[in-house]
Motif scaffolding. Structure first.
Motif, mmCIF file in Angstrom:
data_model
loop_
_atom_site.group_PDB
_atom_site.id
_atom_site.type_symbol
_atom_site.label_atom_id
_atom_site.label_comp_id
_atom_site.label_asym_id
_atom_site.label_seq_id
_atom_site.Cartn_x
_atom_site.Cartn_y
_atom_site.Cartn_z
ATOM 1 N N UNK A 229 -1.768 -0.117 -3.952
ATOM 2 C CA UNK A 229 -1.975 0.094 -2.515
ATOM 3 C C UNK A 229 -2.567 -1.164 -1.888
ATOM 4 N N UNK A 230 -2.171 -1.401 -0.645
ATOM 5 C CA UNK A 230 -2.768 -2.449 0.177
ATOM 6 C C UNK A 230 -3.391 -1.756 1.380
ATOM 7 N N UNK A 231 -4.678 -1.989 1.592
ATOM 8 C CA UNK A 231 -5.420 -1.303 2.653
ATOM 9 C C UNK A 231 -5.976 -2.333 3.626
ATOM 10 N N UNK B 97 1.725 1.662 0.247
ATOM 11 C CA UNK B 97 1.455 2.208 -1.080
ATOM 12 C C UNK B 97 2.770 2.292 -1.843
ATOM 13 N N UNK B 98 2.742 1.857 -3.095
ATOM 14 C CA UNK B 98 3.926 1.901 -3.964
ATOM 15 C C UNK B 98 3.533 2.642 -5.229
ATOM 16 N N UNK B 99 4.290 3.636 -5.575
ATOM 17 C CA UNK B 99 3.983 4.438 -6.757
ATOM 18 C C UNK B 99 4.746 3.920 -7.982
ATOM 19 N N UNK B 100 4.286 4.348 -9.141
ATOM 20 C CA UNK B 100 4.902 3.935 -10.398
ATOM 21 C C UNK B 100 6.380 4.295 -10.413
ATOM 22 N N UNK C 294 -1.881 -9.797 -3.641
ATOM 23 C CA UNK C 294 -1.680 -8.511 -4.318
ATOM 24 C C UNK C 294 -2.059 -8.572 -5.797
ATOM 25 N N UNK C 295 -2.070 -9.758 -6.381
ATOM 26 C CA UNK C 295 -2.448 -9.861 -7.791
ATOM 27 C C UNK C 295 -3.749 -10.645 -7.970
ATOM 28 N N UNK C 296 -4.460 -10.901 -6.867
ATOM 29 C CA UNK C 296 -5.782 -11.498 -6.951
ATOM 30 C C UNK C 296 -5.820 -12.993 -7.104
ATOM 31 N N UNK C 297 -4.682 -13.675 -6.931
ATOM 32 C CA UNK C 297 -4.690 -15.139 -7.040
ATOM 33 C C UNK C 297 -5.386 -15.749 -5.828
ATOM 34 N N UNK D 167 -8.246 -4.790 1.069
ATOM 35 C CA UNK D 167 -8.210 -4.892 -0.390
ATOM 36 C C UNK D 167 -6.847 -4.488 -0.916
ATOM 37 N N UNK D 168 -6.553 -4.998 -2.113
ATOM 38 C CA UNK D 168 -5.408 -4.541 -2.907
ATOM 39 C C UNK D 168 -5.983 -3.751 -4.077
ATOM 40 N N UNK D 169 -5.375 -2.586 -4.375
ATOM 41 C CA UNK D 169 -5.957 -1.697 -5.381
ATOM 42 C C UNK D 169 -4.891 -1.223 -6.365
ATOM 43 N N UNK D 170 -5.298 -1.139 -7.624
ATOM 44 C CA UNK D 170 -4.483 -0.536 -8.670
ATOM 45 C C UNK D 170 -5.145 0.772 -9.086
#
Length: 587
Positions: free
Chosen positions: A334-336, A356-359, A380-383, A390-393
């Motif tokens: 998810x990106x919020x 939001x993208x699901x598995x 999205x991957x913290x680079x 925030x981006x969340x897994x």
């Protein structure tokens, strides 16, 4: 225990404090060396005052043997002191090299860097070289200056007074050396960094320069940068060498002055003849550390500036304790309200992204150039840092993960593919120690590159050279895709993954994306060419750093096509409507 900010700011100092026992040993060795330096003075004193008047050869032989023994001890302690300083530099390297390496690698992701990004490594080498050189020995000898002057006073007060005057003058020269070399030394370092960065950029673009006749023009630009560096370096050297020569000549003149003073004292019957030579030797030894310090002052200034830059870098990039290890992500990304931009910059390249993208899904991010697609992928991957949102897994923000542990669950194929010197297998396995052969082959097969690798001269053990130079651009991209898929990561981000691929490669890419979806992973694809979206089921449209639409691929692409087919005025209104609909879908 978590380090405080103050402690973090002095990590190199803490590493040196851990060597305090060795420094005490260096101090003791220096004390013994400086006491033994009196051997020459007292030997000459005894020769002139005892041997010559008595004409005793046995006495002279005894004095020579004793002096030889003391000189041997002095040489041994000098050697021990030098070796201890080398070991201290080695201990600093052992304690800090990995930390410096991590800071160099992470600095471009968190700070605005200049030049080639290797200044911290050069700074560390400068500090280490100074510690293992003759500079520290001079500073350990300097506190013994009053001791030698005191002995000069014991010989005769006039010799002591002359020594004090000479010491004060040399101290003033040391101060002037420091003030004169500090600014040009700093400018020379900055000019050298710019010159090196230009040379590296030119090397990377050698093909372009040769093909388009740019070599002559770039050579003139190189000359400008090199002239600046040479001029600043010349100024620093001139100042340091000038004060060094002045101090050397002054010390020689002072030694002659002490000889003259001793001669006057002998003529007046106030001192023995041995005082003339002994006082001259002792005065020269008393002032030698000052002269040596002036000679090493340029290195000291450079090391001090390097030390300050290292502390500043490590303070800006503190290490933290590893957070609690979270379970492997399995459900969603998810990106919020996500907004971000380049590290260290004060500008946003994208803002207000919500989705939001699901598995089991694959999201294609499309849009014109400079619309913020790659910037969003990095966030999205913290680079790149998230300035807002925030981006969340699975609900956990990325900063709640340890970077190494998070990396196991992420695969990333950058737009500009870069491989490391090593074998194909090592690159696919991300240089993991004791990597499973089955996992390496599985990643290669998932990327549909197994057959290609087997055709290389040594298969998976083929050495690919620095940057993967022995592979074509398409081969590098497909090997990098296998690296991204190694270990079956949950989130796979592919930035322009088909830029160097032929039709067969694009087919393999689509199959790889589908394989990630089928095993319950998530794929993010940044694309300009529609063929890269064949295996995606969701699309996010970016424009000027804003999310314009998000939803099922067919619906979003249909809206974009309708918008492009309308007149500009109508398309503009429709564009506003799509933004609203996309945000509603994201929420």
């Amino acid at each position: 225990m978590t380090l405080t900010q103050k402690q973090r700011a002095s990590e190199p100092a803490q590493a040196l404090r851990n060597c305090r026992t060795a420094f005490i040993g260096v101090g003791i060795a220096s004390a013994l060396v400086n006491v033994l330096y009196l051997t020459g003075s007292f030997f000459m004193l005894e020769v002139y005052d005892r041997v010559l008047p008595s004409r005793s050869i046995p006495t002279l032989i005894a004095l020579c043997l004793l002096a030889l023994l003391l000189y041997s001890f002095q040489g041994a302690f000098e050697m021990v002191r030098g070796r201890m300083l080398v070991r201290i530099a080695g201990a600093l390297d052992e304690a800090m090299s990995a930390r410096i390496y991590r800071a160099i690698v992470q600095a471009p992701l968190k700070l605005r860097t200049h030049g080639d990004g290797l200044q911290a490594l050069r700074d560390f080498d400068q500090v280490r070289s100074f510690l293992s050189g003759s500079g520290p020995s001079a500073f350990f000898d300097l506190p013994w200056l009053p001791f030698y002057i005191l002995i000069c006073f014991l010989f005769h007060p006039m010799i002591g007074i002359v020594s004090i005057i000479g010491s004060l003058i040399l101290i003033v020269l040391t101060f002037l050396t420091n003030r004169g070399t500090q600014a040009p030394s700093k400018r020379a370092s900055e000019a050298g960094n710019l010159r090196n960065a230009f040379a590296q950029a030119s090397q990377r673009n050698a093909e372009v320069m040769q093909a388009m006749g740019m070599l002559g023009r770039m050579s003139r630009k190189w000359d400008e940068r090199n002239d600046t560096y040479r001029e600043e370096n010349r100024m620093t050297s001139d100042v340091g060498n000038g004060y060094g020569a002045l101090s050397k000549v002054f010390r020689m003149a002072l030694q002659s002055g002490v000889l003259a003073t001793g001669a006057v004292l002998v003529i007046e019957g106030l001192a023995s003849p041995g005082i003339i030579i002994a006082g001259s030797i002792l005065t020269a030894r008393a002032l030698a550390p000052v002269e040596l310090a002036i000679g090493n002052w340029r290195g000291f200034v450079a090391a001090r500036q390097s030390w300050a830059r290292l502390n500043e870098l490590l303070k800006a990039m503190p290490e933290r304790d590893a957070p609690l290890e979270l379970p492997a992500p399995r459900e969603r990304l998810t990106a919020e309200g996500l907004a971000g931009g380049p590290p260290g910059a004060q500008r946003l390249t994208f803002a207000d992204v919500n989705f939001a993208v699901r598995a089991g899904s694959a999201l294609g991010i499309i849009g014109p150039s400079a619309s913020g697609k790659s910037s969003l992928a990095r966030a999205l991957i913290g680079i790149w840092p998230a300035f807002r949102g925030s981006a969340r897994l699975d609900g956990a923000a990325l900063d709640q993960w340890d970077s190494d542990r998070l990396g196991r669950h992420i695969g990333y194929l950058p737009q500009d593919v870069e491989l490391f010197a090593g074998t194909v297998a090592q690159n696919i396995a991300r240089f993991e120690e004791n990597a499973s052969s089955d996992a390496i082959v599985a990643a290669a097969r998932a990327a549909r590159v197994n057959d290609l690798i087997l055709k290389l001269p040594n298969g998976y053990e083929t050495e690919i050279g620095e940057g993967g130079a022995s592979l074509s651009a398409g081969q590098r991209q497909r090997v990098a895709l296998a690296r991204a898929l190694y270990g079956e990561p949950f989130l796979v981000v592919l930035d322009e993954p088909n830029s160097n691929l032929d039709a067969e490669g694009e087919q393999a890419l689509s199959e790889a994306i589908m394989s990630v979806r089928q095993r319950g992973g998530i794929v993010i694809v940044i694309a300009h060419r529609p063929s890269a979206l064949a295996a995606t089921d969701l699309v996010l449209m970016m424009n000027e750093g804003r999310m314009q639409a998000f939803g099922p691929k067919d619906e979003v692409l249909a809206k974009i096509l309708r918008q492009e087919s309308r007149p500009p005025q109508v398309a503009g209104a429709a564009n506003l409507k799509v933004v609203g609909e996309g945000q509603d879908n994201a929420q």
